[in-house]
Design a protein around this motif. Structure first.
Motif, PDB file in Angstrom:
ATOM      1  N   UNK A  31       0.811  -1.216   0.000  1.00  0.00           N
ATOM      2  CA  UNK A  31       0.000   0.000   0.000  1.00  0.00           C
ATOM      3  C   UNK A  31       0.847   1.269   0.000  1.00  0.00           C
ATOM      4  N   UNK A  32       1.907   1.291   0.779  1.00  0.00           N
ATOM      5  CA  UNK A  32       2.725   2.498   0.885  1.00  0.00           C
ATOM      6  C   UNK A  32       3.522   2.780  -0.373  1.00  0.00           C
ATOM      7  N   UNK A  33       3.479   1.881  -1.343  1.00  0.00           N
ATOM      8  CA  UNK A  33       4.150   2.101  -2.625  1.00  0.00           C
ATOM      9  C   UNK A  33       3.143   2.410  -3.730  1.00  0.00           C
ATOM     10  N   UNK A  34       1.981   2.917  -3.327  1.00  0.00           N
ATOM     11  CA  UNK A  34       0.946   3.327  -4.279  1.00  0.00           C
ATOM     12  C   UNK A  34       0.614   4.801  -4.069  1.00  0.00           C
ATOM     13  N   UNK A  35      -0.061   5.433  -5.035  1.00  0.00           N
ATOM     14  CA  UNK A  35      -0.480   6.825  -4.857  1.00  0.00           C
ATOM     15  C   UNK A  35      -1.606   6.981  -3.838  1.00  0.00           C
ATOM     16  N   UNK A  36      -2.159   5.864  -3.339  1.00  0.00           N
ATOM     17  CA  UNK A  36      -3.270   5.944  -2.400  1.00  0.00           C
ATOM     18  C   UNK A  36      -2.813   6.365  -1.007  1.00  0.00           C
ATOM     19  N   UNK A  37      -1.552   6.189  -0.698  1.00  0.00           N
ATOM     20  CA  UNK A  37      -1.043   6.648   0.592  1.00  0.00           C
ATOM     21  C   UNK A  37      -1.021   8.179   0.600  1.00  0.00           C
ATOM     22  N   UNK A  38      -1.454   8.756   1.704  1.00  0.00           N
ATOM     23  CA  UNK A  38      -1.460  10.211   1.823  1.00  0.00           C
ATOM     24  C   UNK A  38      -0.038  10.743   1.722  1.00  0.00           C
ATOM     25  N   UNK A  39       0.214  11.734   0.856  1.00  0.00           N
ATOM     26  CA  UNK A  39       1.579  12.257   0.697  1.00  0.00           C
ATOM     27  C   UNK A  39       2.118  12.865   1.989  1.00  0.00           C
ATOM     28  N   UNK A  40       3.435  12.783   2.153  1.00  0.00           N
ATOM     29  CA  UNK A  40       4.073  13.325   3.350  1.00  0.00           C
ATOM     30  C   UNK A  40       3.819  14.818   3.503  1.00  0.00           C
ATOM     31  N   UNK A  41       3.739  15.543   2.401  1.00  0.00           N
ATOM     32  CA  UNK A  41       3.540  16.996   2.525  1.00  0.00           C
ATOM     33  C   UNK A  41       2.174  17.304   3.136  1.00  0.00           C
ATOM     34  N   UNK A  42       1.177  16.456   2.894  1.00  0.00           N
ATOM     35  CA  UNK A  42      -0.134  16.648   3.527  1.00  0.00           C
ATOM     36  C   UNK A  42      -0.045  16.312   5.010  1.00  0.00           C
ATOM     37  N   UNK A  43       0.626  15.216   5.335  1.00  0.00           N
ATOM     38  CA  UNK A  43       0.795  14.844   6.744  1.00  0.00           C
ATOM     39  C   UNK A  43       1.544  15.929   7.503  1.00  0.00           C
ATOM     40  N   UNK A  44       2.585  16.467   6.898  1.00  0.00           N
ATOM     41  CA  UNK A  44       3.360  17.529   7.555  1.00  0.00           C
ATOM     42  C   UNK A  44       2.521  18.783   7.746  1.00  0.00           C
ATOM     43  N   UNK A  45       1.703  19.109   6.761  1.00  0.00           N
ATOM     44  CA  UNK A  45       0.845  20.285   6.868  1.00  0.00           C
ATOM     45  C   UNK A  45      -0.170  20.131   7.990  1.00  0.00           C
ATOM     46  N   UNK A  46      -0.770  18.950   8.100  1.00  0.00           N
ATOM     47  CA  UNK A  46      -1.724  18.692   9.177  1.00  0.00           C
ATOM     48  C   UNK A  46      -1.029  18.782  10.537  1.00  0.00           C
ATOM     49  N   UNK A  47       0.162  18.229  10.638  1.00  0.00           N
ATOM     50  CA  UNK A  47       0.912  18.292  11.895  1.00  0.00           C
ATOM     51  C   UNK A  47       1.158  19.744  12.304  1.00  0.00           C
ATOM     52  N   UNK A  48       1.600  20.564  11.366  1.00  0.00           N
ATOM     53  CA  UNK A  48       1.865  21.972  11.686  1.00  0.00           C
ATOM     54  C   UNK A  48       0.594  22.697  12.109  1.00  0.00           C
TER      55      UNK A  48
END
Length: 242
Positions: A31-48
């Motif tokens: 799964x983590x090698x597909x486009x379905x995983x949420x991109x890191x830039x979105x995760x980082x934005x949510x964290x901030x």
């Protein structure tokens, strides 16, 4: 498909003809090698965006998948993080990706249906990322009510939501075509695989959150960019159990 480590076209076809749960059990190792995983830039934005709203004690990742959201919660929660998903395969990958001792609080992984969460109101923060397409509109209120019942008074339920693609754009036709194909597939084949891109409209979501008892505000995720009209490409929905 996608990358050398990702699923093959045959594997994707088998997954697409399975039930939602079985499909994700099969997809989990890649799964983590597909486009379905949420991109890191979105995760980082949510964290901030979450950092100034804290500190938080306990966090719940709803429909945690392989643990991307739990990784966010470990950065903003001090005491305890729980990830819940109905796919045993996805939970196994999450356990392997976020073992104890890798920074932040340890994560407990719970297999359960998000429409019947097995928790008392004990969480300060609930997060869900990239999972809402797996719920039909008729189930959305029930999902929000389950999250509401898992939060302490004052607890927050947060999730990012992207702006809809411009009518006529490549993304617009791609989402429209995918949803149409999925509706045909589910009409002709059993068991159903629930995944739609165009069933999570912001106005309907806000109505269901309010109906479940939340007070809601929106935060622009400005670091994810703006649309041509100056509006944000993505917002963080912050729903509070008053």
């Amino acid at each position: 498909m996608f990358t050398k480590q990702g699923p093959t076209l045959r594997e994707l076809a088998v997954q697409a003809l399975s039930s939602t749960q079985r499909g994700y059990d099969l997809l989990a190792p890649k799964f983590d090698h597909t486009p379905y995983r949420t991109p890191d830039r979105v995760l980082d934005s949510v964290t901030r965006a979450l950092e100034p709203l804290g500190p938080f004690g306990t966090g719940l990742d709803v429909c945690c998948g392989t643990g991307a959201g739990a990784g966010v919660l470990r950065q903003v929660c001090r005491e305890r993080v729980v990830g819940v998903d109905f796919s045993a395969g996805m939970l196994a990958e999450a356990r392997a990706a976020l073992p104890p001792g890798t920074g932040g609080p340890a994560v407990d992984w719970v297999r359960a249906d998000a429409l019947a969460l097995p928790f008392a109101p004990s969480f300060d923060l609930a997060l869900s990322i990239g999972a809402f397409g797996h719920f039909l509109p008729a189930d959305r209120f029930g999902l929000f009510a389950e999250v509401y019942g898992s939060l302490r008074p004052g607890g927050r339920f947060v999730f990012p939501i992207g702006a809809p693609p411009a009518v006529g754009s490549r993304a617009y036709w791609s989402f429209l075509g995918f949803d149409a194909a999925m509706r045909v597939r589910n009409a002709l084949w059993s068991p159903k695989f629930i995944m739609y891109y165009r069933t999570f409209r912001l106005s309907d979501v806000l109505d269901d959150l309010t109906g479940a008892g939340f007070s809601v505000r929106l935060m622009a995720l400005t670091d994810l960019g703006e649309r041509p009209d100056g509006s944000p490409r993505a917002r963080l929905v912050v729903a509070t159990r008053e």
